[in-house]
Design a protein around this motif. Sequence first.
Motif, PDB file in Angstrom:
ATOM      1  N   ARG A  97      -5.103  42.625   3.861  1.00 43.63           N
ATOM      2  CA  ARG A  97      -5.211  44.011   3.374  1.00 43.63           C
ATOM      3  C   ARG A  97      -4.851  45.002   4.475  1.00 43.63           C
ATOM      4  NH1 ARG A  97      -9.783  42.238  -0.059  1.00 43.63           N
ATOM      5  NH2 ARG A  97      -8.928  42.336  -2.166  1.00 43.63           N
ATOM      6  N   GLU A  98      -5.239  44.688   5.705  1.00 40.06           N
ATOM      7  CA  GLU A  98      -4.929  45.581   6.824  1.00 40.06           C
ATOM      8  C   GLU A  98      -3.414  45.685   7.020  1.00 40.06           C
ATOM      9  OE1 GLU A  98      -7.133  42.946   7.127  1.00 40.06           O
ATOM     10  OE2 GLU A  98      -8.889  44.221   6.828  1.00 40.06           O
ATOM     11  N   ARG A  99      -2.723  44.552   6.959  1.00 40.04           N
ATOM     12  CA  ARG A  99      -1.268  44.557   7.107  1.00 40.04           C
ATOM     13  C   ARG A  99      -0.634  45.338   5.947  1.00 40.04           C
ATOM     14  NH1 ARG A  99       0.715  44.613  11.016  1.00 40.04           N
ATOM     15  NH2 ARG A  99       0.094  42.573  11.765  1.00 40.04           N
ATOM     16  N   PHE A 100      -1.131  45.133   4.728  1.00 43.14           N
ATOM     17  CA  PHE A 100      -0.623  45.854   3.564  1.00 43.14           C
ATOM     18  C   PHE A 100      -0.737  47.365   3.781  1.00 43.14           C
ATOM     19  CE2 PHE A 100      -1.821  47.812  -0.593  1.00 43.14           C
ATOM     20  CZ  PHE A 100      -0.563  47.777  -1.172  1.00 43.14           C
ATOM     21  N   ARG A 101      -1.913  47.829   4.176  1.00 45.27           N
ATOM     22  CA  ARG A 101      -2.100  49.276   4.392  1.00 45.27           C
ATOM     23  C   ARG A 101      -1.192  49.796   5.497  1.00 45.27           C
ATOM     24  NH1 ARG A 101      -7.580  47.943   3.097  1.00 45.27           N
ATOM     25  NH2 ARG A 101      -8.110  47.619   5.275  1.00 45.27           N
ATOM     26  N   ASP A 102      -1.065  49.017   6.579  1.00 43.49           N
ATOM     27  CA  ASP A 102      -0.216  49.455   7.690  1.00 43.49           C
ATOM     28  C   ASP A 102       1.259  49.509   7.280  1.00 43.49           C
ATOM     29  OD1 ASP A 102      -0.046  50.152  10.590  1.00 43.49           O
ATOM     30  OD2 ASP A 102       1.253  48.375  10.596  1.00 43.49           O
ATOM     31  N   MET A 103       1.688  48.539   6.480  1.00 42.87           N
ATOM     32  CA  MET A 103       3.090  48.534   6.026  1.00 42.87           C
ATOM     33  C   MET A 103       3.364  49.706   5.079  1.00 42.87           C
ATOM     34  SD  MET A 103       3.946  44.484   5.603  1.00 42.87           S
ATOM     35  CE  MET A 103       5.731  44.676   5.476  1.00 42.87           C
ATOM     36  N   LEU A 104       2.415  50.023   4.200  1.00 46.19           N
ATOM     37  CA  LEU A 104       2.597  51.190   3.326  1.00 46.19           C
ATOM     38  C   LEU A 104       2.741  52.468   4.144  1.00 46.19           C
ATOM     39  CD1 LEU A 104       0.102  50.684   0.360  1.00 46.19           C
ATOM     40  CD2 LEU A 104       2.597  50.433   0.355  1.00 46.19           C
ATOM     41  N   LYS A 105       1.899  52.615   5.140  1.00 48.51           N
ATOM     42  CA  LYS A 105       1.956  53.797   6.006  1.00 48.51           C
ATOM     43  C   LYS A 105       3.294  53.838   6.745  1.00 48.51           C
ATOM     44  CE  LYS A 105      -0.655  56.099   9.692  1.00 48.51           C
ATOM     45  NZ  LYS A 105       0.334  56.263  10.724  1.00 48.51           N
ATOM     46  N   ASP A 164      15.907  46.542   5.497  1.00 46.52           N
ATOM     47  CA  ASP A 164      15.881  47.259   6.769  1.00 46.52           C
ATOM     48  C   ASP A 164      14.443  47.534   7.204  1.00 46.52           C
ATOM     49  OD1 ASP A 164      17.490  48.657   8.882  1.00 46.52           O
ATOM     50  OD2 ASP A 164      16.219  50.313   8.203  1.00 46.52           O
ATOM     51  N   PHE A 165      13.598  47.915   6.253  1.00 48.54           N
ATOM     52  CA  PHE A 165      12.205  48.188   6.604  1.00 48.54           C
ATOM     53  C   PHE A 165      11.513  46.931   7.141  1.00 48.54           C
ATOM     54  CE2 PHE A 165       7.728  47.906   5.412  1.00 48.54           C
ATOM     55  CZ  PHE A 165       7.232  48.851   6.297  1.00 48.54           C
ATOM     56  N   PHE A 166      11.575  45.819   6.413  1.00 50.81           N
ATOM     57  CA  PHE A 166      10.940  44.577   6.878  1.00 50.81           C
ATOM     58  C   PHE A 166      11.507  44.158   8.235  1.00 50.81           C
ATOM     59  CE2 PHE A 166       9.144  44.096   2.722  1.00 50.81           C
ATOM     60  CZ  PHE A 166       8.123  43.154   2.828  1.00 50.81           C
ATOM     61  N   SER A 167      12.813  44.282   8.410  1.00 51.79           N
ATOM     62  CA  SER A 167      13.455  43.866   9.658  1.00 51.79           C
ATOM     63  C   SER A 167      13.016  44.740  10.824  1.00 51.79           C
ATOM     64  CB  SER A 167      14.976  43.911   9.500  1.00 51.79           C
ATOM     65  OG  SER A 167      15.378  43.040   8.475  1.00 51.79           O
ATOM     66  N   THR A 168      12.906  46.022  10.593  1.00 49.34           N
ATOM     67  CA  THR A 168      12.443  46.936  11.636  1.00 49.34           C
ATOM     68  C   THR A 168      10.965  46.709  11.922  1.00 49.34           C
ATOM     69  OG1 THR A 168      14.095  48.569  10.994  1.00 49.34           O
ATOM     70  CG2 THR A 168      12.233  49.367  12.292  1.00 49.34           C
ATOM     71  N   TYR A 169      10.179  46.607  10.880  1.00 49.40           N
ATOM     72  CA  TYR A 169       8.732  46.433  11.028  1.00 49.40           C
ATOM     73  C   TYR A 169       8.400  45.155  11.795  1.00 49.40           C
ATOM     74  CZ  TYR A 169       3.784  46.403   9.710  1.00 49.40           C
ATOM     75  OH  TYR A 169       2.414  46.396   9.736  1.00 49.40           O
ATOM     76  N   PHE A 170       9.093  44.074  11.499  1.00 48.41           N
ATOM     77  CA  PHE A 170       8.846  42.802  12.181  1.00 48.41           C
ATOM     78  C   PHE A 170       9.789  42.567  13.360  1.00 48.41           C
ATOM     79  CE2 PHE A 170       6.435  42.081   8.347  1.00 48.41           C
ATOM     80  CZ  PHE A 170       5.332  41.385   8.822  1.00 48.41           C
ATOM     81  N   SER A 171      10.566  43.570  13.746  1.00 47.27           N
ATOM     82  CA  SER A 171      11.421  43.551  14.943  1.00 47.27           C
ATOM     83  C   SER A 171      12.385  42.371  14.999  1.00 47.27           C
ATOM     84  CB  SER A 171      10.557  43.558  16.217  1.00 47.27           C
ATOM     85  OG  SER A 171       9.717  44.682  16.233  1.00 47.27           O
ATOM     86  N   THR A 172      13.038  42.037  13.890  1.00 47.17           N
ATOM     87  CA  THR A 172      13.935  40.883  13.901  1.00 47.17           C
ATOM     88  C   THR A 172      15.341  41.211  14.381  1.00 47.17           C
ATOM     89  OG1 THR A 172      14.619  41.166  11.603  1.00 47.17           O
ATOM     90  CG2 THR A 172      12.695  39.765  12.020  1.00 47.17           C
ATOM     91  N   TYR A 173      15.697  42.490  14.451  1.00 47.46           N
ATOM     92  CA  TYR A 173      17.049  42.831  14.902  1.00 47.46           C
ATOM     93  C   TYR A 173      17.307  42.340  16.325  1.00 47.46           C
ATOM     94  CZ  TYR A 173      17.893  45.922  10.929  1.00 47.46           C
ATOM     95  OH  TYR A 173      18.089  46.426   9.683  1.00 47.46           O
ATOM     96  N   SER A 174      16.268  42.270  17.119  1.00 46.96           N
ATOM     97  CA  SER A 174      16.436  41.886  18.523  1.00 46.96           C
ATOM     98  C   SER A 174      16.431  40.383  18.759  1.00 46.96           C
ATOM     99  CB  SER A 174      15.326  42.526  19.364  1.00 46.96           C
ATOM    100  OG  SER A 174      14.066  42.070  18.909  1.00 46.96           O
ATOM    101  N   ILE A 175      16.252  39.578  17.708  1.00 46.41           N
ATOM    102  CA  ILE A 175      16.193  38.122  17.872  1.00 46.41           C
ATOM    103  C   ILE A 175      17.595  37.541  17.747  1.00 46.41           C
ATOM    104  CG2 ILE A 175      15.132  35.984  17.079  1.00 46.41           C
ATOM    105  CD1 ILE A 175      13.217  37.697  15.427  1.00 46.41           C
ATOM    106  N   PRO A 176      18.072  36.842  18.776  1.00 43.87           N
ATOM    107  CA  PRO A 176      19.372  36.175  18.643  1.00 43.87           C
ATOM    108  C   PRO A 176      19.331  35.157  17.498  1.00 43.87           C
ATOM    109  CG  PRO A 176      18.618  36.160  20.918  1.00 43.87           C
ATOM    110  CD  PRO A 176      17.466  36.644  20.076  1.00 43.87           C
TER     111      PRO A 176
END
Length: 153
Positions: A91-99, A113-125
């Motif tokens: 629930r905490e992750r859900f609320r934080d992702m909505l915000k 784009d949102f999931f990728s930015t939120y979980f910082s996957t753009y920087s993973i080779p």
Amino acid sequence: KGSIVVPINYVNISWSLPSYWSGVFSKVYMFNLTTLAQQVAYLDTDAFLVDEEADSVFAACAAELCAVRDFGELSSAGMINVGVLVARTSRERFRDMLKAASEAKPALFPEQDFFSTYFSTYSIPPKDASVVSQGMSFQQLPPVYNNCNGAFE
């Protein structure tokens, strides 16, 4: 073993999106399914698992969020492909992702784009399978779970 299909609540983020993108942030709701299970999978209606045992996707996921990443198209290179997702419910992750989504800037591929930015996957080779960023863990799933990269063509 076995799967249970449940409807998820519509999540509306106040971005000006074309009508065909109107419900894409509903995927965030899967994190709020804490009374259902500790780990859930989300499949888009146009996605399917090509593994003979669909439940194996749960054993393949040892992180907070697991998905196949796109590497083909330049515009989505490194993005999480959100057609098939496995997540630990919180629930905490859900609320934080909505915000975070309500504060994010609109993008070409809104929820990807949102999931990728939120979980910082753009920087993973591409060769790296996982990342832990800001206390959140992401693990790349093999393409057998979502053929977004054409691995089985």
